[in-house]
Scaffold this motif. Structure first.
Motif, PDB file in Angstrom:
ATOM      1  N   UNK A 375       0.768  -1.163   0.225  1.00 17.74           N
ATOM      2  CA  UNK A 375       0.131   0.189  -0.052  1.00 17.74           C
ATOM      3  C   UNK A 375       0.765   1.078  -0.067  1.00 17.74           C
ATOM      4  N   UNK A 376       2.059   1.175   0.597  1.00 14.88           N
ATOM      5  CA  UNK A 376       2.696   2.434   0.921  1.00 14.88           C
ATOM      6  C   UNK A 376       3.445   2.564  -0.497  1.00 14.88           C
ATOM      7  N   UNK A 377       3.810   1.483  -1.064  1.00 15.07           N
ATOM      8  CA  UNK A 377       4.527   1.347  -2.591  1.00 15.07           C
ATOM      9  C   UNK A 377       3.593   2.114  -3.464  1.00 15.07           C
ATOM     10  N   UNK A 378       2.441   1.815  -3.361  1.00 17.26           N
ATOM     11  CA  UNK A 378       1.344   2.243  -4.521  1.00 17.26           C
ATOM     12  C   UNK A 378       1.083   3.742  -4.095  1.00 17.26           C
ATOM     13  N   UNK A 379       1.200   4.275  -2.984  1.00 20.45           N
ATOM     14  CA  UNK A 379       0.967   5.509  -2.476  1.00 20.45           C
ATOM     15  C   UNK A 379       2.338   6.460  -2.898  1.00 20.45           C
ATOM     16  N   UNK A 380       3.308   5.955  -2.811  1.00 19.81           N
ATOM     17  CA  UNK A 380       4.451   6.634  -3.431  1.00 19.81           C
ATOM     18  C   UNK A 380       4.544   6.665  -5.040  1.00 19.81           C
ATOM     19  N   UNK A 381       3.790   5.670  -5.645  1.00 16.81           N
ATOM     20  CA  UNK A 381       3.666   5.585  -7.036  1.00 16.81           C
ATOM     21  C   UNK A 381       2.797   6.807  -7.436  1.00 16.81           C
ATOM     22  N   UNK A 382       1.953   7.284  -6.684  1.00 19.23           N
ATOM     23  CA  UNK A 382       0.914   8.348  -6.782  1.00 19.23           C
ATOM     24  C   UNK A 382      -0.348   7.713  -7.249  1.00 19.23           C
ATOM     25  N   UNK A 383      -0.556   6.351  -6.627  1.00 14.92           N
ATOM     26  CA  UNK A 383      -1.905   5.922  -7.402  1.00 14.92           C
ATOM     27  C   UNK A 383      -3.074   6.062  -6.325  1.00 14.92           C
TER      28      UNK A 383
END
Ligand code: ADP
Ligand code: MG
Length: 399
Positions: A375-383
């Motif tokens: 989830x934090x990875x996808x947040x960082x991806x701007x998703x």
């Protein structure tokens, strides 16, 4: 993104469906071996109890693939929660249907029922509307504290908000607040440290961060692919030969955006990626044939340390090397200490990076250690994360 907060809704005397991420590791005896995720949602649970809510807790555990499997039962989790709260937690044998309805019938304010693993039904991960409705039938309001599952559009993380007014729990809010602050209104310089094994895992993060950050420090196996793209020979190092163009493109974009994009200057090389392997330090242009890069070297660590000390906001995702092996953990450990000592807002996200921080006992010295890897990875991806989006969609009546 504005989401409703549990603070803004009236939960007194109400049945609250609380989705948490209690997907905790279990030991061989099926006991909870790490209760970090359970503890992380205690503030929300305690608040609901203090408010006199009837708390109905739902979570997934492992991947039972839509069938009841005793090894994925939430029983050990319910037991640990009971110890932590020092009050009874009743486990319902199912999360929908008669068993669930029976378990929640007659609940009094301050009672806690934990529903059995939502992934015992395949409809959960399919975000099936009728399953979501059955979950919703158990409660009056919905609170989501499961940041770790927020990147999934499942029935208990997204679909359920079609049938119940929803709000974010304190953990969910904390995760969103830290990450949005860092990405949207950071104190500068804003520095990102990106490591881990592969460029392909982190490329979307890099693309999103270029244009937001002032500096990017690259470490871990992904640095190798950048070096290959620059024409260096990397020996037996992990390189994604099919991502050389992507790597080159990323460096060009960083340059065009005026982002300081830093790669290691020295590397720890090993003849095998295993314990007690022979190892040596080399400058990046002197990688010997047959050896693999396993860590950043001390010159790089020092250089990166200086950037970290200057930064006012730091986002770290991905270890600097194969930190699971002590000889190759020095770079990661150095960076971890530098981040802990920095006079900055610091955020660490990503399964292994968080593990590295915890291993060193530095968790309390980081502003925010994210509970959600994917989830934090996808947040960082701007998703846009479906679990967060679902809380925004239907604002609930303010008290
Ligand atoms: P996170 O979980 O923090 O997001 P990743 O999953 O992206 O991090 O990467 C972590 C893994 O990368 C670790 O298991 C580590 O051993 C591996 N790794 C780091 N550097 C290297 C390297 N030079 N060669 C091979 N693997 C590496
Ligand atoms: Mg990982």
């Amino acid at each position: 993104m504005e989401v409703s907060s549990v603070k803004d809704i009236d939960v007194r005397g109400k049945r609250v469906f609380l989705r948490v991420d209690f997907n905790t590791p279990l030991d061989e005896q099926n006991n909870v071996s790490d209760d970090t995720k359970i503890r992380a949602s205690l503030p929300t649970i305690n608040y609901l109890l203090e408010q006199g809510a009837k708390v109905i807790i739902a979570s997934h555990l492992g991947r039972p693939k839509g069938q009841f499997k005793p090894e994925f039962s939430l029983k050990p989790v319910a037991e640990r929660l009971m110890q932590l709260l020092n009050r009874p937690v009743k486990l319902a044998e199912d999360c929908i249907g008669e068993k669930a309805l029976k378990a929640v019938a007659g609940m009094q304010p301050g009672d806690i029922v934990m529903l059995e693993n939502v992934r015992f039904h395949e409809e959960e991960t399919k975000n099936d509307p009728s399953f979501a409705r059955q979950l919703a039938q158990l409660a009056d309001v919905y609170v989501n504290d499961a940041f770790g599952t927020a990147h999934r559009a499942h029935a208990s993380t997204a679909g359920i908000t079609e049938y119940l007014p929803g709000a974010a729990g304190f953990l969910m809010e904390k995760e969103i607040n830290y990450m949005s602050k860092a990405l949207e209104s950071p104190e500068r310089p804003l520095l990102a440290i990106i490591g881990g094994s592969k460029v392909s895992d982190k490329i979307l993060v890099l693309e999103n961060l270029i244009g937001k950050v002032d500096t990017i420090l690259i470490g871990g196996g992904m640095a190798n692919t950048f070096f290959r793209a620059m024409g260096y020979s990397m020996g037996n190092s992990l390189v994604e030969e099919d991502k050389l163009d992507v790597a080159k493109n990323t460096m060009d974009k960083a340059r065009a955006a005026g982002v300081k994009f830093m790669l290691p200057v020295d590397l720890m090389m090993a003849d095998k990626i295993e314990k007690n392997a022979r190892h040596q330090l080399v400058p990046v242009d002197k990688v010997p044939d047959g050896w693999a890069a396993v860590d950043i070297g001390p010159k790089t660590a020092e250089l990166y340390g200086r950037e970290i000390a200057r930064a006012k906001t730091i986002i770290w995702n991905g270890p600097m090397g194969v930190f699971e092996i002590d000889d190759f953990a020095k770079g990661t450990n150095y960076i971890a200490h530098a981040v802990a000592e920095a006079d900055a807002l610091t955020i660490v996200g990503g399964g292994q990076s968080v593990q590295a921080i915890r291993k060193l006992g530095l968790t309390d010295r980081i502003s925010h250690v994210s509970t959600g890897g994917g989830a934090s990875l996808e947040f960082l991806e701007g998703k846009e994360l479906p679990g967060i989006k679902a809380l925004e969609k239907k604002p609930v009546a303010v008290k």
